[in-house]
Structures are given as C-alpha cells and as structure tokens.
Design a protein around this motif. Structure first.
Motif, PDB file in Angstrom:
ATOM      1  N   MET A   1       0.841   5.281   5.264  1.00 34.64           N
ATOM      2  CA  MET A   1       1.075   5.435   3.966  1.00 34.64           C
ATOM      3  C   MET A   1      -0.118   5.826   3.158  1.00 34.64           C
ATOM      4  O   MET A   1      -1.104   5.014   3.361  1.00 34.64           O
ATOM      5  CB  MET A   1       1.537   3.864   3.676  1.00 34.64           C
ATOM      6  CG  MET A   1       1.966   3.803   2.164  1.00 34.64           C
ATOM      7  SD  MET A   1       2.617   1.816   2.116  1.00 34.64           S
ATOM      8  CE  MET A   1       3.934   2.124   1.093  1.00 34.64           C
ATOM      9  N   PRO A   2      -0.098   6.685   2.287  1.00 29.61           N
ATOM     10  CA  PRO A   2      -1.064   6.976   1.477  1.00 29.61           C
ATOM     11  C   PRO A   2      -1.691   5.874   0.457  1.00 29.61           C
ATOM     12  O   PRO A   2      -1.038   5.210  -0.112  1.00 29.61           O
ATOM     13  CB  PRO A   2      -0.783   8.260   0.595  1.00 29.61           C
ATOM     14  CG  PRO A   2       0.710   8.528   0.903  1.00 29.61           C
ATOM     15  CD  PRO A   2       1.219   7.406   1.870  1.00 29.61           C
ATOM     16  N   GLY A   3      -3.238   5.813   0.502  1.00 27.27           N
ATOM     17  CA  GLY A   3      -3.711   4.877  -0.291  1.00 27.27           C
ATOM     18  C   GLY A   3      -3.594   3.342   0.336  1.00 27.27           C
ATOM     19  O   GLY A   3      -4.015   2.292  -0.401  1.00 27.27           O
ATOM     20  N   SER A   4      -3.274   3.060   1.572  1.00 32.41           N
ATOM     21  CA  SER A   4      -2.843   1.978   2.054  1.00 32.41           C
ATOM     22  C   SER A   4      -4.301   1.205   2.496  1.00 32.41           C
ATOM     23  O   SER A   4      -4.077  -0.027   2.726  1.00 32.41           O
ATOM     24  CB  SER A   4      -1.991   1.938   3.169  1.00 32.41           C
ATOM     25  OG  SER A   4      -2.314   2.756   4.305  1.00 32.41           O
ATOM     26  N   HIS A   5      -5.388   2.003   2.478  1.00 30.50           N
ATOM     27  CA  HIS A   5      -6.535   1.286   2.884  1.00 30.50           C
ATOM     28  C   HIS A   5      -7.373   1.213   1.718  1.00 30.50           C
ATOM     29  O   HIS A   5      -8.608   0.627   1.914  1.00 30.50           O
ATOM     30  CB  HIS A   5      -7.211   2.266   3.995  1.00 30.50           C
ATOM     31  CG  HIS A   5      -6.579   2.604   5.419  1.00 30.50           C
ATOM     32  ND1 HIS A   5      -5.887   1.415   5.992  1.00 30.50           N
ATOM     33  CD2 HIS A   5      -6.090   3.429   5.770  1.00 30.50           C
ATOM     34  CE1 HIS A   5      -5.623   1.958   7.132  1.00 30.50           C
ATOM     35  NE2 HIS A   5      -5.439   3.300   6.840  1.00 30.50           N
ATOM     36  N   GLN A   6      -7.208   1.294   0.330  1.00 29.03           N
ATOM     37  CA  GLN A   6      -7.764   1.109  -0.468  1.00 29.03           C
ATOM     38  C   GLN A   6      -7.693  -0.418  -0.789  1.00 29.03           C
ATOM     39  O   GLN A   6      -6.763  -1.255  -0.503  1.00 29.03           O
ATOM     40  CB  GLN A   6      -7.213   1.779  -1.687  1.00 29.03           C
ATOM     41  CG  GLN A   6      -7.640   3.190  -1.696  1.00 29.03           C
ATOM     42  CD  GLN A   6      -7.047   4.071  -2.772  1.00 29.03           C
ATOM     43  OE1 GLN A   6      -6.429   3.492  -3.700  1.00 29.03           O
ATOM     44  NE2 GLN A   6      -7.031   5.407  -2.799  1.00 29.03           N
ATOM     45  N   LEU A   7      -8.667  -0.966  -1.381  1.00 27.04           N
ATOM     46  CA  LEU A   7      -8.821  -2.421  -1.661  1.00 27.04           C
ATOM     47  C   LEU A   7      -7.925  -3.016  -2.632  1.00 27.04           C
ATOM     48  O   LEU A   7      -7.227  -3.820  -2.384  1.00 27.04           O
ATOM     49  CB  LEU A   7     -10.346  -2.932  -2.381  1.00 27.04           C
ATOM     50  CG  LEU A   7     -11.259  -2.485  -1.385  1.00 27.04           C
ATOM     51  CD1 LEU A   7     -12.686  -2.834  -1.991  1.00 27.04           C
ATOM     52  CD2 LEU A   7     -11.439  -3.578  -0.123  1.00 27.04           C
ATOM     53  N   ALA A   8      -7.350  -2.167  -3.553  1.00 23.76           N
ATOM     54  CA  ALA A   8      -6.492  -2.766  -4.543  1.00 23.76           C
ATOM     55  C   ALA A   8      -5.189  -2.882  -4.021  1.00 23.76           C
ATOM     56  O   ALA A   8      -4.329  -3.847  -4.126  1.00 23.76           O
ATOM     57  CB  ALA A   8      -6.201  -1.850  -5.857  1.00 23.76           C
ATOM     58  N   PHE A   9      -4.765  -1.869  -3.014  1.00 17.72           N
ATOM     59  CA  PHE A   9      -3.487  -2.000  -2.149  1.00 17.72           C
ATOM     60  C   PHE A   9      -3.448  -3.430  -1.267  1.00 17.72           C
ATOM     61  O   PHE A   9      -2.589  -3.973  -1.231  1.00 17.72           O
ATOM     62  CB  PHE A   9      -3.304  -0.723  -1.520  1.00 17.72           C
ATOM     63  CG  PHE A   9      -1.847  -0.963  -0.811  1.00 17.72           C
ATOM     64  CD1 PHE A   9      -0.855  -0.335  -1.305  1.00 17.72           C
ATOM     65  CD2 PHE A   9      -1.914  -1.024   0.865  1.00 17.72           C
ATOM     66  CE1 PHE A   9       0.500  -0.478  -0.740  1.00 17.72           C
ATOM     67  CE2 PHE A   9      -0.843  -1.145   1.434  1.00 17.72           C
ATOM     68  CZ  PHE A   9       0.338  -0.881   0.873  1.00 17.72           C
ATOM     69  N   ILE A  10      -4.456  -3.474  -0.511  1.00 15.85           N
ATOM     70  CA  ILE A  10      -4.724  -4.480   0.555  1.00 15.85           C
ATOM     71  C   ILE A  10      -4.760  -5.822  -0.410  1.00 15.85           C
ATOM     72  O   ILE A  10      -3.789  -6.767   0.032  1.00 15.85           O
ATOM     73  CB  ILE A  10      -5.997  -4.367   1.173  1.00 15.85           C
ATOM     74  CG1 ILE A  10      -5.784  -3.191   2.024  1.00 15.85           C
ATOM     75  CG2 ILE A  10      -6.186  -5.893   1.799  1.00 15.85           C
ATOM     76  CD1 ILE A  10      -7.382  -2.847   2.653  1.00 15.85           C
ATOM     77  N   ASP A  11      -5.230  -5.927  -1.647  1.00 18.59           N
ATOM     78  CA  ASP A  11      -5.153  -7.100  -2.528  1.00 18.59           C
ATOM     79  C   ASP A  11      -3.792  -7.467  -2.845  1.00 18.59           C
ATOM     80  O   ASP A  11      -3.380  -8.678  -2.881  1.00 18.59           O
ATOM     81  CB  ASP A  11      -6.147  -6.881  -3.591  1.00 18.59           C
ATOM     82  CG  ASP A  11      -6.206  -8.218  -4.505  1.00 18.59           C
ATOM     83  OD1 ASP A  11      -6.594  -9.303  -3.993  1.00 18.59           O
ATOM     84  OD2 ASP A  11      -5.964  -8.323  -5.759  1.00 18.59           O
ATOM     85  N   ALA A  12      -3.189  -6.299  -3.374  1.00 19.98           N
ATOM     86  CA  ALA A  12      -1.685  -6.792  -3.702  1.00 19.98           C
ATOM     87  C   ALA A  12      -0.780  -7.042  -2.685  1.00 19.98           C
ATOM     88  O   ALA A  12       0.163  -8.068  -2.744  1.00 19.98           O
ATOM     89  CB  ALA A  12      -1.184  -5.426  -4.327  1.00 19.98           C
ATOM     90  N   VAL A  13      -0.952  -6.546  -1.539  1.00 22.20           N
ATOM     91  CA  VAL A  13      -0.024  -6.949  -0.406  1.00 22.20           C
ATOM     92  C   VAL A  13      -0.552  -8.355   0.042  1.00 22.20           C
ATOM     93  O   VAL A  13       0.437  -9.469   0.337  1.00 22.20           O
ATOM     94  CB  VAL A  13      -0.405  -6.093   0.918  1.00 22.20           C
ATOM     95  CG1 VAL A  13       0.085  -6.548   2.188  1.00 22.20           C
ATOM     96  CG2 VAL A  13       0.310  -4.805   0.511  1.00 22.20           C
ATOM     97  N   HIS A  14      -1.581  -8.800  -0.114  1.00 21.67           N
ATOM     98  CA  HIS A  14      -2.256 -10.202   0.329  1.00 21.67           C
ATOM     99  C   HIS A  14      -1.497 -11.296  -0.880  1.00 21.67           C
ATOM    100  O   HIS A  14      -0.999 -12.383  -0.353  1.00 21.67           O
ATOM    101  CB  HIS A  14      -3.497 -10.269   0.285  1.00 21.67           C
ATOM    102  CG  HIS A  14      -4.108 -11.771   0.328  1.00 21.67           C
ATOM    103  ND1 HIS A  14      -3.941 -12.220   1.620  1.00 21.67           N
ATOM    104  CD2 HIS A  14      -4.830 -12.413  -0.126  1.00 21.67           C
ATOM    105  CE1 HIS A  14      -4.664 -13.682   1.554  1.00 21.67           C
ATOM    106  NE2 HIS A  14      -4.945 -13.638   0.373  1.00 21.67           N
ATOM    107  N   ARG A  15      -1.482 -10.775  -2.020  1.00 22.44           N
ATOM    108  CA  ARG A  15      -1.013 -11.663  -2.956  1.00 22.44           C
ATOM    109  C   ARG A  15       0.465 -12.020  -2.876  1.00 22.44           C
ATOM    110  O   ARG A  15       1.021 -12.841  -3.170  1.00 22.44           O
ATOM    111  CB  ARG A  15      -1.331 -11.013  -4.524  1.00 22.44           C
ATOM    112  CG  ARG A  15      -2.796 -11.198  -4.866  1.00 22.44           C
ATOM    113  CD  ARG A  15      -3.106 -10.685  -6.264  1.00 22.44           C
ATOM    114  NE  ARG A  15      -4.367 -10.565  -6.582  1.00 22.44           N
ATOM    115  CZ  ARG A  15      -5.151 -11.663  -7.181  1.00 22.44           C
ATOM    116  NH1 ARG A  15      -4.294 -12.879  -7.382  1.00 22.44           N
ATOM    117  NH2 ARG A  15      -6.371 -11.451  -7.453  1.00 22.44           N
TER     118      ARG A  15
END
Length: 125
Positions: A1-15
C-alpha cells in the motif's frame, strides 16, 4: 500500500485500533466479561443482551450526548450512575405517564437534554 510507512498513516491506524480496543473494553464492562451459565443457549442470550446494551450506550453517546464532554467520554460505570440509575418515579395521572426526577440530582439537565434529543429523532421507516 503506497504511503503505508509514513508516520501519519501509522498514527491513524494506531488511533483506529485504540478506538476498537476501547469499545471492546466497554463491552466487557457491559456484561461480556462473565457469562452466567455453562449452557450454550443461556450464554447466547447473555451475549445478545450485552451487545444490545453496548449498542444502546454507543448510540446514546453519539446522538444524545455529543456536546457534553464529561458524559460523552465517560466510562460505562459512570454513565450508569449518572443517567441510567436516575432517582425518579414514574407516576400515572389522567392516562398519562409522568417521570418525576429529583430536583437535586446533578445530572438532571443532561438527562433531559439527551431524552429530548432522542425523542426528536425521526421514526425509522
């Protein structure tokens, strides 16, 4: 998935995952923690009733308590104490039911606002 290693994406998944875990914890507080019987049918009914209570709690928070910061994020035990175990009497007079709420209860106004909002919802079609 493109962009899945960016911090904002990881933070959104965690939330999102934290929100799911919070709802599971609340469902356990609503009665899913302990099943009352060793028989399957009784436990199925218990799980159904506990899930209905959790759904009722979630929809009440979303539709009736959305602007009350204290109660919208309260734990189920706090909400149970403040709203569901209301010190009131249901009396019948002239073929009408009247709910007489104690005037000294600190959450009377919050209950009334929530009740009026839920009663104002359109009937499902």
């Amino acid at each position: 998935m493109p962009g899945s290693h960016q911090l904002a994406f990881i933070d959104a998944v965690h939330r999102d995952h934290a929100e799911v875990e919070d709802r599971v914890r609340c469902n356990k507080a609503m009665g899913l923690r302990n099943l009352p019987s060793k028989t399957w049918n009784v436990n199925v009914g218990w799980v159904l009733a506990a899930n209905l209570a959790a759904d009722f709690d979630a929809w009440t928070r979303l539709l009736g308590l959305h602007d009350d910061a204290e109660l919208a994020r309260a734990e189920p035990q706090t909400l149970r104490y403040c709203l569901w175990h209301l010190p009131a009497r249901l009396v019948c007079h002239a073929r009408r039911r009247i709910l007489k709420i104690s005037a000294t209860w600190p959450w009377t106004n919050a209950f009334l606002v929530c009740w009026q909002r839920l009663c104002a919802l359109p009937a499902p079609t």
